[in-house]
Design a protein around this motif. Sequence first.
Motif, short mmCIF file in Angstrom:
data_model
loop_
_atom_site.label_atom_id
_atom_site.label_comp_id
_atom_site.label_asym_id
_atom_site.label_seq_id
_atom_site.Cartn_x
_atom_site.Cartn_y
_atom_site.Cartn_z
N ILE A 48 0.84 -1.21 0.00
CA ILE A 48 0.00 0.00 0.00
C ILE A 48 0.87 1.25 0.00
O ILE A 48 0.59 2.22 -0.72
CB ILE A 48 -0.95 -0.01 1.23
N LEU A 49 1.95 1.21 0.79
CA LEU A 49 2.85 2.37 0.86
C LEU A 49 3.51 2.63 -0.50
O LEU A 49 3.60 3.78 -0.95
CB LEU A 49 3.91 2.13 1.93
N ILE A 50 3.95 1.56 -1.16
CA ILE A 50 4.54 1.70 -2.50
C ILE A 50 3.52 2.27 -3.48
O ILE A 50 3.83 3.18 -4.27
CB ILE A 50 5.07 0.34 -3.01
N PHE A 51 2.29 1.74 -3.43
CA PHE A 51 1.23 2.21 -4.33
C PHE A 51 0.91 3.69 -4.10
O PHE A 51 0.78 4.47 -5.06
CB PHE A 51 -0.03 1.37 -4.14
N LEU A 52 0.79 4.09 -2.82
CA LEU A 52 0.48 5.48 -2.50
C LEU A 52 1.56 6.42 -3.02
O LEU A 52 1.27 7.48 -3.60
CB LEU A 52 0.35 5.65 -0.98
N ILE A 53 2.81 6.04 -2.81
CA ILE A 53 3.93 6.90 -3.21
C ILE A 53 3.98 7.08 -4.72
O ILE A 53 4.23 8.18 -5.23
CB ILE A 53 5.26 6.33 -2.67
N HIS A 54 3.71 6.01 -5.46
CA HIS A 54 3.81 6.09 -6.92
C HIS A 54 2.54 6.64 -7.58
O HIS A 54 2.59 7.03 -8.75
CB HIS A 54 4.14 4.72 -7.50
N SER A 55 1.44 6.68 -6.85
CA SER A 55 0.19 7.16 -7.45
C SER A 55 -0.18 8.57 -7.02
O SER A 55 -1.02 9.21 -7.65
CB SER A 55 -0.97 6.21 -7.10
N ASN A 56 0.44 9.07 -5.95
CA ASN A 56 0.10 10.40 -5.44
C ASN A 56 1.22 11.38 -5.79
O ASN A 56 2.37 11.19 -5.41
CB ASN A 56 -0.10 10.34 -3.92
N ALA A 57 0.86 12.45 -6.48
CA ALA A 57 1.86 13.41 -6.94
C ALA A 57 2.58 14.10 -5.78
O ALA A 57 3.76 14.45 -5.88
CB ALA A 57 1.20 14.45 -7.83
N HIS A 58 1.87 14.30 -4.65
CA HIS A 58 2.47 14.99 -3.50
C HIS A 58 3.54 14.13 -2.82
O HIS A 58 4.35 14.66 -2.06
CB HIS A 58 1.38 15.35 -2.49
N LEU A 59 3.53 12.83 -3.06
CA LEU A 59 4.49 11.94 -2.41
C LEU A 59 5.66 11.56 -3.33
O LEU A 59 6.51 10.77 -2.94
CB LEU A 59 3.79 10.65 -1.95
N GLN A 60 5.68 12.12 -4.52
CA GLN A 60 6.76 11.79 -5.45
C GLN A 60 7.94 12.75 -5.25
O GLN A 60 8.29 13.56 -6.10
CB GLN A 60 6.23 11.82 -6.89
N LYS A 307 -7.44 9.92 1.23
CA LYS A 307 -7.94 10.32 -0.09
C LYS A 307 -8.25 9.11 -0.95
O LYS A 307 -9.28 9.05 -1.63
CB LYS A 307 -6.90 11.22 -0.77
N MET A 308 -7.34 8.11 -0.91
CA MET A 308 -7.55 6.90 -1.69
C MET A 308 -8.77 6.14 -1.21
O MET A 308 -9.58 5.64 -2.00
CB MET A 308 -6.31 5.99 -1.60
N LEU A 309 -8.95 6.06 0.13
CA LEU A 309 -10.10 5.35 0.70
C LEU A 309 -11.41 6.07 0.37
O LEU A 309 -12.42 5.43 0.08
CB LEU A 309 -9.94 5.21 2.21
N ASN A 310 -11.38 7.40 0.41
CA ASN A 310 -12.58 8.18 0.07
C ASN A 310 -12.96 7.99 -1.40
O ASN A 310 -14.15 7.86 -1.74
CB ASN A 310 -12.34 9.66 0.36
N MET A 311 -11.97 7.99 -2.28
CA MET A 311 -12.23 7.76 -3.70
C MET A 311 -12.80 6.37 -3.93
O MET A 311 -13.70 6.17 -4.74
CB MET A 311 -10.95 7.93 -4.50
#
Length: 317
Positions: A48-60, A307-311
Motif C-alpha cells: 500500500i505504501l509503495i502504491f500510494l507513493i507512486h500514485s500520489n503526486a504529492h508523495l513523489q 484520499k484513496m479510501l474516500n475515492m
Amino acid sequence: MDNSTWVANYTGQLDFILVGLFSQSKHPALLCVVIFVIFLMALSGNSILIFLIHSNAHLQTPMYFFVSQLSLMDVMYISVTVPKMLMDQVMGVNEISAPECGMQMFLYLTLVGSEFFLLAAMAYDRYVAICHPLRYSILMSHTVCHLLVSGCWFLGSVDGFMLTPVTMTFPFCKTREIHHFFCEVPAVMKLSCSDTSLYETLMYLCCVLMLLIPVTVISSSYSFILLTIHRMNSAEGRKKAFTTCSSHMTVVILFYGAAVYTYMLPSSYHTPEKDMIVSVFYTILTPVLNPLIYSLRNKDVTGALKKMLNMGSVTIL
C-alpha cells in the motif's frame, strides 16, 4: 579423514534440515498462524505504501522515493524466508536443497546489504533537506536519487556474491541440521567440518565495512541535523524535522542493532535460540514496523491514504 569418507559424507547430504522456530515452540500451530498474519500485514502495508507513493503526486519526492525502495526491499526479503518456513510447517517437511539454500542466502544477503546502504542514503537525504533546503532540488535531483539507489542495490549484491559462493563451497560433513529457520551464513557455517576461522575473520571485516560506511554517513548526517534543528527559530519547523528524523532513526536502530548482534559479536554470545529470536526481529517484525513508522507519524501519507479510501468509497457508491 580420507577422500572416500569425505566424498561419502559430502555428496550424501545434498539437503539440509531447517530446525526452525516451530520446533522450539510449545504451540507451533498458533505460532504459525501469528507469523502468517504478520507476513500478510507486512506485504499489505508495504505494498500500500509503495502504491500510494507512486500514485500520489504529492508523495513523489526524493524522501518518499527512498521509502518506496525500503518497502520494496522489505517485501522481497520477508518473502525470501517466511513462505518457505510456513509451507514446511504446514506440509510437515523441513528440508532445503543445497542450491535452494544458496539462492536463499544470496537473496537475503543482497537485500539486507542493500538496506544498510539505503538507510544511509535516506539519512543523507534528510541532511540535505534540513541543512541545505535551498539547494535540495539540485543536490537530490531525479538523477542523483536513482544513482544512489542503484549504488545501494549494487553494493548489496556484492555482499551476496562475496559471501554466498564461499560459504556454500565449504565441506558440510557434520550434521545436516541448520538450527535456524532459513539459510543464514553463521548458522550454515557451523555445519562445516573444515577450519573456517580465516573466513569468519574476513566475514567480520566485510561486515565492519558494510556497517561502518553507512553508520558514518548516518551519524554525521544526524549530527548536522541536530545542530540545525537546535538553531531553528520556528517551533513548528523543529517539530516537523524532529518527527521525520526520529522515524528514520527508529528504523536504523532496530535494523543495525540486530545486524551487529548477528554478524559482529563473538560466537560466545550466540546460542541458536538467541540467533533465531534476533533474526525474527529484523526479518519478520521490521518489515511490518517500517510502513507503520513511516505512515502513522506522517501527515502526507495518512492524507494520501484517506484520499484513496474516500475515492474508493465514492466509486463503490
